[in-house]
Design a protein around this motif. Sequence first.
Motif, PDB file in Angstrom:
ATOM      1  N   ILE A   1       0.859  -1.185   0.000  1.00 33.91           N
ATOM      2  CA  ILE A   1       0.000   0.000   0.000  1.00 33.91           C
ATOM      3  C   ILE A   1       0.896   1.236   0.000  1.00 33.91           C
ATOM      4  O   ILE A   1       1.698   1.430   0.909  1.00 33.91           O
ATOM      5  CB  ILE A   1      -0.941   0.033   1.217  1.00 33.91           C
ATOM      6  N   ALA A   2       0.766   2.049  -1.045  1.00 35.43           N
ATOM      7  CA  ALA A   2       1.540   3.288  -1.156  1.00 35.43           C
ATOM      8  C   ALA A   2       0.665   4.450  -0.714  1.00 35.43           C
ATOM      9  O   ALA A   2      -0.537   4.476  -0.984  1.00 35.43           O
ATOM     10  CB  ALA A   2       2.003   3.485  -2.592  1.00 35.43           C
ATOM     11  N   VAL A   3       1.261   5.404  -0.040  1.00 37.85           N
ATOM     12  CA  VAL A   3       0.541   6.569   0.484  1.00 37.85           C
ATOM     13  C   VAL A   3       0.973   7.796  -0.313  1.00 37.85           C
ATOM     14  O   VAL A   3       2.164   8.081  -0.417  1.00 37.85           O
ATOM     15  CB  VAL A   3       0.840   6.763   1.985  1.00 37.85           C
ATOM     16  N   ASP A   4       0.001   8.497  -0.869  1.00 34.63           N
ATOM     17  CA  ASP A   4       0.266   9.654  -1.715  1.00 34.63           C
ATOM     18  C   ASP A   4      -0.198  10.968  -1.087  1.00 34.63           C
ATOM     19  O   ASP A   4      -0.606  11.890  -1.797  1.00 34.63           O
ATOM     20  CB  ASP A   4      -0.400   9.475  -3.080  1.00 34.63           C
ATOM     21  N   ILE A   5      -0.112  11.069   0.230  1.00 32.81           N
ATOM     22  CA  ILE A   5      -0.524  12.302   0.896  1.00 32.81           C
ATOM     23  C   ILE A   5       0.335  13.471   0.424  1.00 32.81           C
ATOM     24  O   ILE A   5      -0.176  14.575   0.212  1.00 32.81           O
ATOM     25  CB  ILE A   5      -0.464  12.154   2.432  1.00 32.81           C
ATOM     26  N   ASP A   6       1.630  13.230   0.207  1.00 30.92           N
ATOM     27  CA  ASP A   6       2.509  14.312  -0.227  1.00 30.92           C
ATOM     28  C   ASP A   6       2.086  14.880  -1.577  1.00 30.92           C
ATOM     29  O   ASP A   6       2.197  16.085  -1.813  1.00 30.92           O
ATOM     30  CB  ASP A   6       3.966  13.867  -0.245  1.00 30.92           C
ATOM     31  N   VAL A   7       1.558  14.027  -2.454  1.00 39.11           N
ATOM     32  CA  VAL A   7       1.073  14.478  -3.759  1.00 39.11           C
ATOM     33  C   VAL A   7      -0.108  15.431  -3.572  1.00 39.11           C
ATOM     34  O   VAL A   7      -0.152  16.512  -4.174  1.00 39.11           O
ATOM     35  CB  VAL A   7       0.662  13.274  -4.643  1.00 39.11           C
ATOM     36  N   MET A   8      -1.047  15.041  -2.712  1.00 38.64           N
ATOM     37  CA  MET A   8      -2.219  15.886  -2.479  1.00 38.64           C
ATOM     38  C   MET A   8      -1.834  17.172  -1.758  1.00 38.64           C
ATOM     39  O   MET A   8      -2.407  18.228  -2.031  1.00 38.64           O
ATOM     40  CB  MET A   8      -3.286  15.123  -1.687  1.00 38.64           C
ATOM     41  N   LEU A   9      -0.865  17.104  -0.846  1.00 35.65           N
ATOM     42  CA  LEU A   9      -0.394  18.315  -0.173  1.00 35.65           C
ATOM     43  C   LEU A   9       0.175  19.294  -1.199  1.00 35.65           C
ATOM     44  O   LEU A   9      -0.109  20.501  -1.133  1.00 35.65           O
ATOM     45  CB  LEU A   9       0.679  17.978   0.869  1.00 35.65           C
ATOM     46  N   ALA A  10       0.942  18.804  -2.131  1.00 36.65           N
ATOM     47  CA  ALA A  10       1.526  19.663  -3.157  1.00 36.65           C
ATOM     48  C   ALA A  10       0.432  20.266  -4.037  1.00 36.65           C
ATOM     49  O   ALA A  10       0.465  21.462  -4.345  1.00 36.65           O
ATOM     50  CB  ALA A  10       2.525  18.879  -4.006  1.00 36.65           C
ATOM     51  N   ARG A  11      -0.536  19.454  -4.408  1.00 35.85           N
ATOM     52  CA  ARG A  11      -1.633  19.963  -5.250  1.00 35.85           C
ATOM     53  C   ARG A  11      -2.442  21.035  -4.538  1.00 35.85           C
ATOM     54  O   ARG A  11      -2.939  21.958  -5.175  1.00 35.85           O
ATOM     55  CB  ARG A  11      -2.561  18.815  -5.658  1.00 35.85           C
TER      56      ARG A  11
ATOM     57  N   MET B   1      -0.410  22.960   0.558  1.00 36.77           N
ATOM     58  CA  MET B   1      -0.646  22.922   1.999  1.00 36.77           C
ATOM     59  C   MET B   1       0.554  22.265   2.675  1.00 36.77           C
ATOM     60  O   MET B   1       1.151  21.344   2.131  1.00 36.77           O
ATOM     61  CB  MET B   1      -1.921  22.115   2.286  1.00 36.77           C
ATOM     62  N   SER B   2       0.900  22.741   3.861  1.00 38.01           N
ATOM     63  CA  SER B   2       2.015  22.157   4.607  1.00 38.01           C
ATOM     64  C   SER B   2       1.528  20.977   5.444  1.00 38.01           C
ATOM     65  O   SER B   2       0.328  20.848   5.724  1.00 38.01           O
ATOM     66  CB  SER B   2       2.644  23.201   5.523  1.00 38.01           C
ATOM     67  N   VAL B   3       2.476  20.150   5.854  1.00 37.44           N
ATOM     68  CA  VAL B   3       2.154  19.026   6.738  1.00 37.44           C
ATOM     69  C   VAL B   3       1.565  19.553   8.044  1.00 37.44           C
ATOM     70  O   VAL B   3       0.582  19.012   8.555  1.00 37.44           O
ATOM     71  CB  VAL B   3       3.412  18.163   7.007  1.00 37.44           C
ATOM     72  N   GLY B   4       2.152  20.617   8.571  1.00 34.21           N
ATOM     73  CA  GLY B   4       1.659  21.189   9.826  1.00 34.21           C
ATOM     74  C   GLY B   4       0.236  21.687   9.720  1.00 34.21           C
ATOM     75  O   GLY B   4      -0.582  21.463  10.626  1.00 34.21           O
ATOM     76  N   GLU B   5      -0.083  22.361   8.624  1.00 36.62           N
ATOM     77  CA  GLU B   5      -1.455  22.855   8.433  1.00 36.62           C
ATOM     78  C   GLU B   5      -2.434  21.698   8.310  1.00 36.62           C
ATOM     79  O   GLU B   5      -3.512  21.716   8.912  1.00 36.62           O
ATOM     80  CB  GLU B   5      -1.527  23.740   7.186  1.00 36.62           C
ATOM     81  N   LEU B   6      -2.066  20.675   7.528  1.00 39.11           N
ATOM     82  CA  LEU B   6      -2.946  19.517   7.375  1.00 39.11           C
ATOM     83  C   LEU B   6      -3.162  18.829   8.711  1.00 39.11           C
ATOM     84  O   LEU B   6      -4.299  18.505   9.069  1.00 39.11           O
ATOM     85  CB  LEU B   6      -2.374  18.533   6.351  1.00 39.11           C
ATOM     86  N   ALA B   7      -2.093  18.616   9.467  1.00 39.48           N
ATOM     87  CA  ALA B   7      -2.203  17.954  10.769  1.00 39.48           C
ATOM     88  C   ALA B   7      -3.145  18.728  11.680  1.00 39.48           C
ATOM     89  O   ALA B   7      -4.019  18.141  12.339  1.00 39.48           O
ATOM     90  CB  ALA B   7      -0.834  17.825  11.415  1.00 39.48           C
ATOM     91  N   GLU B   8      -2.999  20.047  11.708  1.00 37.73           N
ATOM     92  CA  GLU B   8      -3.853  20.876  12.568  1.00 37.73           C
ATOM     93  C   GLU B   8      -5.311  20.782  12.143  1.00 37.73           C
ATOM     94  O   GLU B   8      -6.202  20.612  12.985  1.00 37.73           O
ATOM     95  CB  GLU B   8      -3.387  22.330  12.498  1.00 37.73           C
ATOM     96  N   ARG B   9      -5.566  20.862  10.848  1.00 39.51           N
ATOM     97  CA  ARG B   9      -6.946  20.827  10.356  1.00 39.51           C
ATOM     98  C   ARG B   9      -7.593  19.458  10.524  1.00 39.51           C
ATOM     99  O   ARG B   9      -8.797  19.356  10.720  1.00 39.51           O
ATOM    100  CB  ARG B   9      -6.987  21.280   8.904  1.00 39.51           C
ATOM    101  N   VAL B  10      -6.781  18.393  10.460  1.00 39.86           N
ATOM    102  CA  VAL B  10      -7.303  17.030  10.627  1.00 39.86           C
ATOM    103  C   VAL B  10      -7.455  16.686  12.109  1.00 39.86           C
ATOM    104  O   VAL B  10      -8.325  15.915  12.488  1.00 39.86           O
ATOM    105  CB  VAL B  10      -6.396  16.010   9.904  1.00 39.86           C
ATOM    106  N   GLY B  11      -6.595  17.283  12.941  1.00 39.64           N
ATOM    107  CA  GLY B  11      -6.664  17.007  14.373  1.00 39.64           C
ATOM    108  C   GLY B  11      -5.743  15.886  14.815  1.00 39.64           C
ATOM    109  O   GLY B  11      -6.057  15.158  15.753  1.00 39.64           O
ATOM    110  N   ILE B  12      -4.603  15.728  14.124  1.00 38.59           N
ATOM    111  CA  ILE B  12      -3.599  14.755  14.538  1.00 38.59           C
ATOM    112  C   ILE B  12      -2.263  15.482  14.668  1.00 38.59           C
ATOM    113  O   ILE B  12      -2.107  16.601  14.169  1.00 38.59           O
ATOM    114  CB  ILE B  12      -3.482  13.553  13.565  1.00 38.59           C
TER     115      ILE B  12
END
Length: 81
Positions: free
Chosen positions: A3-13, A16-27
């Motif tokens: 299973i490959a994870v493409d979160i970095d691809v969606m972040l680039a599209r 959005m930064s990892v920190g912003e995504l983490a805050e908005r998701v709540g992790i």
Amino acid sequence: MPIAVDIDVMLARRKMSVGELAERVGITPANLAVLKNGRAKAVRFATLAALCEVLECQPGDLLRWEAEEAAAEEATVAHPE
């Protein structure tokens, strides 16, 4: 792992930064990094749903299956010895 994870691809599209995504998701950013880098053994559906909501995407945009051989070749290319 096949299973490959493409979160970095969606972040680039989404520009959005990892920190912003983490805050908005709540992790935590550390837990998001574990998931993003393919080191997670599992992901809760609630977390996956939150990621999809924030990134405005489908689960298949974040996760994909790869044959074992392709995954092994990719790992070798990414981390040659």
